[in-house]
Structure formats: structure tokens, C-alpha cells
Design an enzyme around this catalytic site. Structure first.
Site, mmCIF file in Angstrom:
data_model
loop_
_atom_site.group_PDB
_atom_site.id
_atom_site.type_symbol
_atom_site.label_atom_id
_atom_site.label_comp_id
_atom_site.label_asym_id
_atom_site.label_seq_id
_atom_site.Cartn_x
_atom_site.Cartn_y
_atom_site.Cartn_z
ATOM 1 N N THR A 154 16.345 -70.727 -70.635
ATOM 2 C CA THR A 154 17.732 -70.959 -71.042
ATOM 3 C C THR A 154 18.271 -72.124 -70.217
ATOM 4 O OG1 THR A 154 18.012 -68.609 -71.518
ATOM 5 C CG2 THR A 154 20.011 -69.933 -71.320
ATOM 6 N N LYS B 179 22.123 -70.360 -77.794
ATOM 7 C CA LYS B 179 21.773 -69.367 -76.769
ATOM 8 C C LYS B 179 22.914 -69.201 -75.766
ATOM 9 C CE LYS B 179 19.500 -66.866 -73.761
ATOM 10 N NZ LYS B 179 19.263 -65.443 -73.908
HETATM 11 P P1 NAP Z 1 12.310 -64.810 -63.313
HETATM 12 O O1 NAP Z 1 11.562 -63.545 -63.390
HETATM 13 O O2 NAP Z 1 13.171 -65.061 -62.118
HETATM 14 O O3 NAP Z 1 11.289 -66.016 -63.489
HETATM 15 C C1 NAP Z 1 11.704 -67.322 -63.229
HETATM 16 C C2 NAP Z 1 10.500 -68.257 -63.350
HETATM 17 O O4 NAP Z 1 10.970 -69.594 -63.079
HETATM 18 C C3 NAP Z 1 9.401 -67.959 -62.332
HETATM 19 O O5 NAP Z 1 8.159 -68.230 -62.921
HETATM 20 C C4 NAP Z 1 9.729 -68.949 -61.230
HETATM 21 O O6 NAP Z 1 8.634 -69.284 -60.404
HETATM 22 C C5 NAP Z 1 10.128 -70.157 -62.058
HETATM 23 N N1 NAP Z 1 10.862 -71.147 -61.273
HETATM 24 C C6 NAP Z 1 12.088 -71.020 -60.709
HETATM 25 N N2 NAP Z 1 12.429 -72.164 -60.077
HETATM 26 C C7 NAP Z 1 11.380 -73.019 -60.231
HETATM 27 C C8 NAP Z 1 11.144 -74.360 -59.846
HETATM 28 N N3 NAP Z 1 12.043 -75.067 -59.143
HETATM 29 N N4 NAP Z 1 9.964 -74.927 -60.200
HETATM 30 C C9 NAP Z 1 9.048 -74.250 -60.913
HETATM 31 N N5 NAP Z 1 9.226 -72.967 -61.335
HETATM 32 C C10 NAP Z 1 10.386 -72.375 -61.000
HETATM 33 O O7 NAP Z 1 13.305 -64.980 -64.577
HETATM 34 P P2 NAP Z 1 13.114 -64.464 -66.083
HETATM 35 O O8 NAP Z 1 13.959 -63.252 -66.257
HETATM 36 O O9 NAP Z 1 11.691 -64.447 -66.454
HETATM 37 O O10 NAP Z 1 13.897 -65.640 -66.862
HETATM 38 C C11 NAP Z 1 13.246 -66.845 -67.221
HETATM 39 C C12 NAP Z 1 14.156 -67.610 -68.190
HETATM 40 O O11 NAP Z 1 14.414 -66.800 -69.352
HETATM 41 C C13 NAP Z 1 15.546 -67.956 -67.628
HETATM 42 O O12 NAP Z 1 15.955 -69.201 -68.123
HETATM 43 C C14 NAP Z 1 16.431 -66.848 -68.169
HETATM 44 O O13 NAP Z 1 17.797 -67.238 -68.229
HETATM 45 C C15 NAP Z 1 15.797 -66.629 -69.533
HETATM 46 N N6 NAP Z 1 15.978 -65.299 -70.136
HETATM 47 C C16 NAP Z 1 15.795 -64.160 -69.395
HETATM 48 C C17 NAP Z 1 15.950 -62.920 -70.004
HETATM 49 C C18 NAP Z 1 15.793 -61.614 -69.243
HETATM 50 O O14 NAP Z 1 16.272 -60.594 -69.746
HETATM 51 N N7 NAP Z 1 15.159 -61.567 -68.083
HETATM 52 C C19 NAP Z 1 16.289 -62.849 -71.356
HETATM 53 C C20 NAP Z 1 16.424 -64.024 -72.091
HETATM 54 C C21 NAP Z 1 16.272 -65.251 -71.469
HETATM 55 P P3 NAP Z 1 8.311 -68.428 -59.077
HETATM 56 O O15 NAP Z 1 7.607 -67.196 -59.550
HETATM 57 O O16 NAP Z 1 7.477 -69.337 -58.274
HETATM 58 O O17 NAP Z 1 9.651 -68.124 -58.424
#
Ligand code: NAP
Length: 292
Positions: A96, A171
Site C-alpha cells: 500500500t 486502496k
Molecule cells: P509486515 O509484516 O510488517 O511486512 C513488511 C515487509 O516490508 C517485510 O518484508 C519488511 O522486511 C519489508 N520492509 C520494510 N521496510 C523495508 C525496507 N526499507 N526495505 C526493504 N524491505 C522493507 O507488513 P504486512 O502486514 O505484511 O504489510 C505489507 C504491506 O501490505 C503494507 O504496505 C501494508 O500496508 C499492506 N497491507 C497489509 C494488510 C494486513 O492486514 N497486514 C492488509 C492489506 C495490505 P523485514 O522483514 O526485513 O522487516
């Protein structure tokens, strides 16, 4: 079967990548924190050393990272996807992000003959796990058509809603609503508890009412049980509201409700609640300590 690169194995990405693997696609994966690679390597999925290495041999790359900062790094950085992908490759970015960044990456990709789709998802961890995500896509129709089989292996519905940035825009509009409903649920839960209502009855009846939604059905019981384990981290919700308010300024519209809700999530994030679920906004509102 096609070769797919996958960048970002967090809560959402790890599940989406596994679904691609289970659908029979040949995968190559990268994550900044390499410990998160282990469960996928155990299934025979190939690791890569950088987003560029993921992209080099892939016909299609999926990315699922946190925000604009992360996406800029993995897409446009020195070891990013865009600089390494072969002409004709397709990049599906399901993070997102802000629409402005989506358009910037799409333009950089186009200069190299690479198609970039902003393809954020509706749905959370359960939907990612069960291939029930809804993909909201901006970008070229031809790339969207080509990406269909890959999207279908991760979700139940896919819609192209316009050119680059349109998916990201829709979104953010969606998450302005989910953030606002979450803030409303926090107030509803406080009043229902203080007035002595039975929590199970409140959850059941509000789930049946006109406002009943997946959020009411999942977040209200979590609040009542003081279960703030993250499904969707509070800091990600705050980020989405921040991007929405910035977008509203870009298009010259006043969004006082979103600005208020964003300030509430901002205060909660600053109070170190960011890694908990978005409904931990309840703790900020009540002053209760986080359980455990
Ligand atoms: P998450 O578990 O915190 O995963 C975040 C990912 O981003 C991890 O792989 C992290 O790597 C990576 N990352 C963060 N900063 C980085 C950087 N500077 N360089 C490279 N990689 C980086 O979050 P998530 O829930 O999976 O969400 C991921 C995306 O989907 C977000 O944009 C979120 O808004 C969206 N989303 C989430 C949900 C939900 O319910 N969770 C639903 C819809 C959309 P590391 O493992 O190394 O930290």
C-alpha cells in the site's frame, strides 16, 4: 508455469508467496531480514541476495513491502527490481503506497520497457492465507491481462480500476474508511463496556446490524478480549491515513474526519503501540496498558 520473483516476506507477503508456490509457479524470493526466508527455503523455494537478483531472471515480480520508503528502496534502489528486470517483464506491487510513488515507479519502469502495476490488496492475513485477497490494480491493460493467472493464485477478485496510481488511490480511499470505522469501534466498545452491556451480545448484535462488517466482526471481539496481536499493524494503518490525507490535499478536498482519525492513530503510534493491531487504538483512547 512461469518464473516469479517475490520481494517482501512479511505477514502478507510470506502467505502470498506460499500460495504462488502451491499453485506450481517457480519462485525466487528475497526479504531484507533473511531469517524470514527459512520457512520458504524449507519448501524448496530459491533465495536471492537482492531485489535485483530476484528480478534478473523473472518474467514477473511481486512485491509486498511496508510503505513508500521500502518500495522506493526495493524498486528504484541501486539493487532494485526496476534496474534489473528484463524488458517485457511485469512488476506487480501489492504494497500500500502513495499514488504519486506508484506513478513515479511506473514511469521509471516504462523507460526500461518494464510494466509496473500498482496492485494493492483488500483483505488481511486470513484472506492472504486463503487466496481470498481482492487486487485493486492501476496500470496498462495488457500487463494486467498477462498478470491474471498470477493474481488468481493469490486472490478471489481482481479489478483494473484505471491507469498507474488508480489502484493505490482506491486502496487509500478504502483504508480511510477502515481506519475511521476502527476509530468508531473503539468509541462504541468503550461506551458499551462502561454501560455494563454483555460483550458477547454487543459483538453479535452489531455484527447483524446495518453497520455490521468484517471489521465489526473481527475487531470488536479482539478489543473486548484485549487481544491486540497484529493482523494489520497500527503503524501501517497510520501510514495509510497519512497518505490519504496527503492525497486529499493534492486533489484539494477537505477531509476533517480522516485528519482527526489520522491524528488519533498518530498519537497511538507515538505511544509505542505501532506494532500492535490497528484496534490497539483502544489502548490509546482508554489509557489502559498493553496486555502482557
Ligand atoms: P509486515 O509484516 O510488517 O511486512 C513488511 C515487509 O516490508 C517485510 O518484508 C519488511 O522486511 C519489508 N520492509 C520494510 N521496510 C523495508 C525496507 N526499507 N526495505 C526493504 N524491505 C522493507 O507488513 P504486512 O502486514 O505484511 O504489510 C505489507 C504491506 O501490505 C503494507 O504496505 C501494508 O500496508 C499492506 N497491507 C497489509 C494488510 C494486513 O492486514 N497486514 C492488509 C492489506 C495490505 P523485514 O522483514 O526485513 O522487516
Amino acid at each position: 508455469m512461469s518464473t516469479i520473483g517475490f520481494v517482501g516476506l512479511g505477514a502478507m507477503g510470506s502467505r502470498m508467496a506460499l500460495n504462488l508456490h502451491q499453485a506450481g509457479h517457480k519462485l525466487c524470493v528475497w526479504n531484507r531480514d533473511r531469517t524470514k526466508l527459512t520457512p520458504l527455503l524449507d519448501k524448496g523455494i530459491a533465495p536471492a541476495d537482492s531485489p535485483a537478483a530476484v528480478a534478473r531472471d523473472a518474467e514477473l515480480v511481486v512485491s509486498m513491502v511496508a510503505d513508500d520508503i521500502a518500495s522506493r528502496e526495493v524498486m528504484l534502489g541501486a539493487l532494485g527490481v526496476v534496474g534489473a528486470a528484463a524488458p517485457g517483464a511485469i512488476v506487480i506491487d501489492s504494497s500500500t503506497n502513495s499514488p504519486a510513488l506508484a506513478r513515479e515507479i511506473a514511469a521509471a519502469a516504462a523507460r526500461r520497457g518494464v510494466a509496473y502495476l500498482d496492485a494493492p490488496v483488500l483483505g488481511s492475513i486470513a484472506q492472504a492465507q486463503n487466496r481470498e485477497l481482492v487486487f485493486v490494480v492501476g496500470g496498462e491493460q495488457a500487463a494486467f491481462d498477462q498478470a491474471q493467472p498470477v493474481l488468481a493464485a493469490m486472490g478471489r477478485l481482481t479489478r483494473r480500476v484505471g491507469p498507474s496510481g488508480a489502484g493505490a488511490t482506491l486502496k487509500l480511499v478504502n483504508n480511510m474508511l477502515t481506519g475511521s470505522v476502527t476509530a468508531a469501534l473503539v468509541e462504541a466498545a468503550q461506551v458499551a463496556e462502561a454501560a455494563g452491556l454483555d460483550r458477547a451480545a454487543v459483538s453479535e448484535i452489531l455484527g447483524e446490524g446495518a453497520a455490521g462488517s468484517r471489521l465489526v466482526k473481527t475487531k470488536l471481539p479482539k478489543i473486548f478480549q484485549r487481544d491486540f496481536t497484529p493482523q494489520f499493524q497500527l503503524e501501517l494503518m497510520e501510514k495509510d491515513l497519512r497518505y490519504f490525507v496527503a492525497l486529499a490535499q493534492e486533489v484539494d478536498r477537505a477531509v476533517p474526519l480522516a485528519a482527526l482519525v489520522r491524528s488519533q492513530f498518530h498519537a497511538a503510534r507515538r505511544a509505542q503501540l505501532g506494532k500492535l493491531d490497528s484496534c490497539a487504538l483502544f489502548l490509546q483512547a482508554t489509557g489502559e496498558k498493553a496486555p502482557g
